[in-house]
Design an enzyme around this catalytic site. Structure first.
Site, PDB file in Angstrom:
ATOM      1  N   CYS A  52       0.831  -1.204   0.000  1.00 35.54           N
ATOM      2  CA  CYS A  52       0.000   0.000   0.000  1.00 35.54           C
ATOM      3  C   CYS A  52       0.872   1.264   0.000  1.00 35.54           C
ATOM      4  CB  CYS A  52      -0.914  -0.009   1.225  1.00 35.54           C
ATOM      5  SG  CYS A  52      -2.032   1.405   1.277  1.00 35.54           S
ATOM      6  N   CYS A  56       0.323   4.978   6.939  1.00 33.94           N
ATOM      7  CA  CYS A  56      -0.306   4.757   8.244  1.00 33.94           C
ATOM      8  C   CYS A  56       0.704   4.061   9.170  1.00 33.94           C
ATOM      9  CB  CYS A  56      -1.562   3.909   8.088  1.00 33.94           C
ATOM     10  SG  CYS A  56      -2.654   4.510   6.779  1.00 33.94           S
ATOM     11  N   CYS A  59       0.429   0.355  10.302  1.00 37.12           N
ATOM     12  CA  CYS A  59      -0.044  -0.682   9.382  1.00 37.12           C
ATOM     13  C   CYS A  59       1.047  -1.558   8.768  1.00 37.12           C
ATOM     14  CB  CYS A  59      -0.860  -0.048   8.269  1.00 37.12           C
ATOM     15  SG  CYS A  59      -1.626  -1.319   7.229  1.00 37.12           S
ATOM     16  N   CYS A  96     -16.159  -9.434   6.022  1.00 34.68           N
ATOM     17  CA  CYS A  96     -15.569  -8.160   5.604  1.00 34.68           C
ATOM     18  C   CYS A  96     -14.323  -8.391   4.759  1.00 34.68           C
ATOM     19  CB  CYS A  96     -15.229  -7.321   6.834  1.00 34.68           C
ATOM     20  SG  CYS A  96     -14.508  -5.728   6.395  1.00 34.68           S
ATOM     21  N   CYS A 128     -19.429  -6.771   3.949  1.00 31.88           N
ATOM     22  CA  CYS A 128     -18.786  -5.495   4.264  1.00 31.88           C
ATOM     23  C   CYS A 128     -17.488  -5.419   3.475  1.00 31.88           C
ATOM     24  CB  CYS A 128     -18.498  -5.458   5.765  1.00 31.88           C
ATOM     25  SG  CYS A 128     -17.605  -3.991   6.314  1.00 31.88           S
ATOM     26  N   CYS A 188     -19.604   1.786   8.908  1.00 32.56           N
ATOM     27  CA  CYS A 188     -18.770   1.190   9.951  1.00 32.56           C
ATOM     28  C   CYS A 188     -17.532   2.056  10.097  1.00 32.56           C
ATOM     29  CB  CYS A 188     -18.386  -0.239   9.561  1.00 32.56           C
ATOM     30  SG  CYS A 188     -17.236  -1.003  10.732  1.00 32.56           S
ATOM     31  N   ARG A 260     -17.849  -2.862  18.265  1.00 28.65           N
ATOM     32  CA  ARG A 260     -17.114  -4.105  17.960  1.00 28.65           C
ATOM     33  C   ARG A 260     -15.754  -4.151  18.657  1.00 28.65           C
ATOM     34  NH1 ARG A 260     -20.405  -6.214  13.816  1.00 28.65           N
ATOM     35  NH2 ARG A 260     -21.590  -4.565  12.776  1.00 28.65           N
TER      36      ARG A 260
HETATM   37  N1  SAM Z   1      -6.677   0.318   3.197  1.00 29.04           N
HETATM   38  C1  SAM Z   1      -7.967   0.548   3.663  1.00 29.04           C
HETATM   39  C2  SAM Z   1      -8.023   1.681   4.680  1.00 29.04           C
HETATM   40  O1  SAM Z   1      -7.037   2.015   5.296  1.00 29.04           O
HETATM   41  O2  SAM Z   1      -9.117   2.234   4.843  1.00 29.04           O
HETATM   42  C3  SAM Z   1      -8.620  -0.681   4.273  1.00 29.04           C
HETATM   43  C4  SAM Z   1      -7.793  -1.645   5.084  1.00 29.04           C
HETATM   44  S1  SAM Z   1      -7.068  -1.012   6.597  1.00 29.04           S
HETATM   45  C5  SAM Z   1      -5.926  -2.245   7.006  1.00 29.04           C
HETATM   46  C6  SAM Z   1      -8.413  -1.129   7.766  1.00 29.04           C
HETATM   47  C7  SAM Z   1      -8.194  -0.687   9.171  1.00 29.04           C
HETATM   48  O3  SAM Z   1      -7.431  -1.650   9.875  1.00 29.04           O
HETATM   49  C8  SAM Z   1      -7.426   0.598   9.418  1.00 29.04           C
HETATM   50  O4  SAM Z   1      -8.193   1.734   9.240  1.00 29.04           O
HETATM   51  C9  SAM Z   1      -7.024   0.447  10.879  1.00 29.04           C
HETATM   52  O5  SAM Z   1      -8.008   1.021  11.698  1.00 29.04           O
HETATM   53  C10 SAM Z   1      -6.977  -1.069  11.079  1.00 29.04           C
HETATM   54  N2  SAM Z   1      -5.601  -1.528  11.367  1.00 29.04           N
HETATM   55  C11 SAM Z   1      -4.594  -1.666  10.492  1.00 29.04           C
HETATM   56  N3  SAM Z   1      -3.465  -2.082  11.091  1.00 29.04           N
HETATM   57  C12 SAM Z   1      -3.771  -2.221  12.407  1.00 29.04           C
HETATM   58  C13 SAM Z   1      -3.010  -2.621  13.554  1.00 29.04           C
HETATM   59  N4  SAM Z   1      -1.721  -2.944  13.467  1.00 29.04           N
HETATM   60  N5  SAM Z   1      -3.630  -2.656  14.739  1.00 29.04           N
HETATM   61  C14 SAM Z   1      -4.947  -2.329  14.832  1.00 29.04           C
HETATM   62  N6  SAM Z   1      -5.704  -1.950  13.790  1.00 29.04           N
HETATM   63  C15 SAM Z   1      -5.116  -1.883  12.595  1.00 29.04           C
HETATM   64  C1  DTB Z   2     -11.332  -2.683  11.913  1.00 22.94           C
HETATM   65  O1  DTB Z   2     -11.655  -1.664  12.540  1.00 22.94           O
HETATM   66  N1  DTB Z   2     -10.476  -3.582  12.319  1.00 22.94           N
HETATM   67  C2  DTB Z   2     -10.281  -4.603  11.320  1.00 22.94           C
HETATM   68  C3  DTB Z   2     -11.321  -4.206  10.241  1.00 22.94           C
HETATM   69  N2  DTB Z   2     -11.841  -2.980  10.730  1.00 22.94           N
HETATM   70  C4  DTB Z   2     -10.890  -4.066   8.843  1.00 22.94           C
HETATM   71  C5  DTB Z   2      -8.876  -4.684  10.842  1.00 22.94           C
HETATM   72  C6  DTB Z   2      -7.874  -4.912  11.938  1.00 22.94           C
HETATM   73  C7  DTB Z   2      -6.547  -5.129  11.301  1.00 22.94           C
HETATM   74  C8  DTB Z   2      -5.483  -5.487  12.299  1.00 22.94           C
HETATM   75  C9  DTB Z   2      -4.148  -5.633  11.684  1.00 22.94           C
HETATM   76  C10 DTB Z   2      -4.014  -6.731  10.694  1.00 22.94           C
HETATM   77  O2  DTB Z   2      -4.446  -7.879  10.952  1.00 22.94           O
HETATM   78  O3  DTB Z   2      -3.428  -6.502   9.624  1.00 22.94           O
HETATM   79 FE1  SF4 Z   3      -2.837   1.206   3.375  1.00 20.80          FE
HETATM   80 FE2  SF4 Z   3      -2.724   0.065   5.762  1.00 20.80          FE
HETATM   81 FE3  SF4 Z   3      -3.175   2.664   5.587  1.00 20.80          FE
HETATM   82 FE4  SF4 Z   3      -5.091   0.923   4.763  1.00 20.80          FE
HETATM   83  S1  SF4 Z   3      -4.332   1.192   6.856  1.00 20.80           S
HETATM   84  S2  SF4 Z   3      -4.405   2.769   3.703  1.00 20.80           S
HETATM   85  S3  SF4 Z   3      -3.782  -0.723   3.978  1.00 20.80           S
HETATM   86  S4  SF4 Z   3      -1.286   1.597   4.939  1.00 20.80           S
END
Ligand code: SAM
Ligand code: DTB
Ligand code: SF4
Length: 331
Positions: A52, A56, A59, A96, A128, A188, A260
């Site tokens: 990506c 973030c 992430c 989802c 979702c 959501c 949730r």
């Molecule tokens: N890329 C899209 C976005 O950012 O909207 C969708 C996927 S993104 C991985 C979805 C959500 O996962 C993020 O908004 C964040 O709240 C959650 N997330 C990602 N990495 C995480 C982590 N290490 N711990 C907890 N939540 C995480």
């Molecule tokens: C949300 O709030 N938590 C979920 C779902 N929406 C998409 C994602 C959590 C991701 C945690 C890190 C991972 O497994 O990559």
């Molecule tokens: Fe990309 Fe992760 Fe940010 Fe979603 S949360 S936009 S997958 S870097």
């Protein structure tokens, strides 16, 4: 009854109560507005992982960090539908699909995701997606394909946002939520705690969520899963008391919403999760992976449900009492 005019001071007064008072108040609201004893089981699938362009800080899927996540292109339809069927067979009622995209683009991959949405919807699951930012037209197409809900988290407060993400703005996030709402898709949106934010940031995020034109039908509360290689890898884990404060305050502010208990359950003993359910959480993600990180599997969660006397919640029930949402019957 569902208030969208909460003041910041009111939110603070709720949030900063002694934690057990807060939980007791939330449990009361939970009883009045929700079927206590029911918890919805949802399942996540990363349909496109890693690579990506965003930054973030939490992430594991951001290309710029080296996290060891195995990147892959959009999964074949058959694989996704088989995973949805397995989730359904294991008792999940919401599925989802997540993609590591900054935003949706009008290309072949999006057309394919629309096809997946159609097929998962046909299985009778709440379908979702979380695919990044989208415009009105894309939201409309998702709705037409049968999408039930769209996840797009605010993640943190407007003030703390630029410490965590610089490649897009808080307003971008809010605009996407507006497009989702306008298309008649269930919203959501929640956040993550443990990103180095203050209590004031947590209060501010909750305030933003409960003063949107309509409450999100679904608010995920995530505890940061610190992943090696990300800038937040060394963040200390959040405590159950912090999760309880978030969940309970969300429950009081948004009584009709599904709250949730999302990322961060892997290290949580059942006793802590039970407190979260008492404080108003009524959904979990089950299945051995969230998107890329480990999570309790269906068997472990089934055992927890047995132990606590919880029942899995049926699909399509997240309709706030006293409001017509998505044209569905009131419960
Ligand atoms: N890329 C899209 C976005 O950012 O909207 C969708 C996927 S993104 C991985 C979805 C959500 O996962 C993020 O908004 C964040 O709240 C959650 N997330 C990602 N990495 C995480 C982590 N290490 N711990 C907890 N939540 C995480
Ligand atoms: C949300 O709030 N938590 C979920 C779902 N929406 C998409 C994602 C959590 C991701 C945690 C890190 C991972 O497994 O990559
Ligand atoms: Fe990309 Fe992760 Fe940010 Fe979603 S949360 S936009 S997958 S870097």
């Amino acid at each position: 009854m569902l208030r969208t005019d909460w003041t910041l001071d009111e939110v603070k007064a709720i949030y900063y109560q002694p934690v057990l008072e807060l939980v007791a108040q939330a449990a009361e609201v939970h009883k009045q507005h929700q079927a206590t004893g029911e918890v919805q089981v949802c399942t996540l699938l990363s349909v496109k992982t890693g690579g990506c362009p965003e930054d973030c800080a939490y992430c594991p899927q951001a290309a710029r960090y080296h996290t060891g996540v195995q990147a892959h292109k959009l999964l074949p339809d058959a694989e996704v539908i088989a995973a949805a069927q397995r989730a359904k067979d294991s008792g999940s009622t919401r599925f989802c699909m997540g993609a590591a995209w900054r935003e949706i683009r009008d290309n072949r991959d999006f057309d394919r995701v629309l096809g997946m949405v159609e097929q998962v919807n046909e299985l009778g699951l709440e379908v979702c997606c979380t695919l990044g930012m989208l415009n009105e037209y894309q939201a409309e197409r998702l709705k037409q394909a049968g999408l039930y809900a769209y996840n797009h988290n605010l993640d943190t407060s407007a003030e703390h946002y630029s410490e965590i993400i610089t490649t897009r703005t808080y307003d971008d996030r809010l605009n996407t939520l507006e497009h989702v709402r306008k298309a008649g898709i269930s919203v959501c949106s929640g956040g993550i705690i443990g990103l180095g934010e203050t209590d004031e940031d947590r209060v501010a995020m909750l305030h933003t969520l409960c003063t949107l034109p309509a409450h999100p039908e679904s608010v995920p509360v995530n505890a940061l899963v610190p992943v090696e290689g990300t800038p937040l890898a060394e963040q200390p884990r959040v405590s159950v008391w912090e999760m309880l404060r978030m969940i309970a305050t969300a429950r009081i502010l948004m009584p009709g919403t599904m709250v949730r208990l999302s990322a961060g359950r892997q290290e949580m003993p059942i006793s802590e999760q039970a407190l979260c359910f008492l404080a108003g959480a009524n959904s979990i993600f089950s299945g051995e992976k969230l998107l890329t990180t480990p999570n309790p599997d269906f068997d472990a969660d089934r055992q927890m449900f047995d132990l606590l006397g919880l029942k899995p919640r049926k699909a399509f029930k997240d309709v706030p009492v006293g409001a017509t949402v998505l044209g569905k019957e009131l419960v």
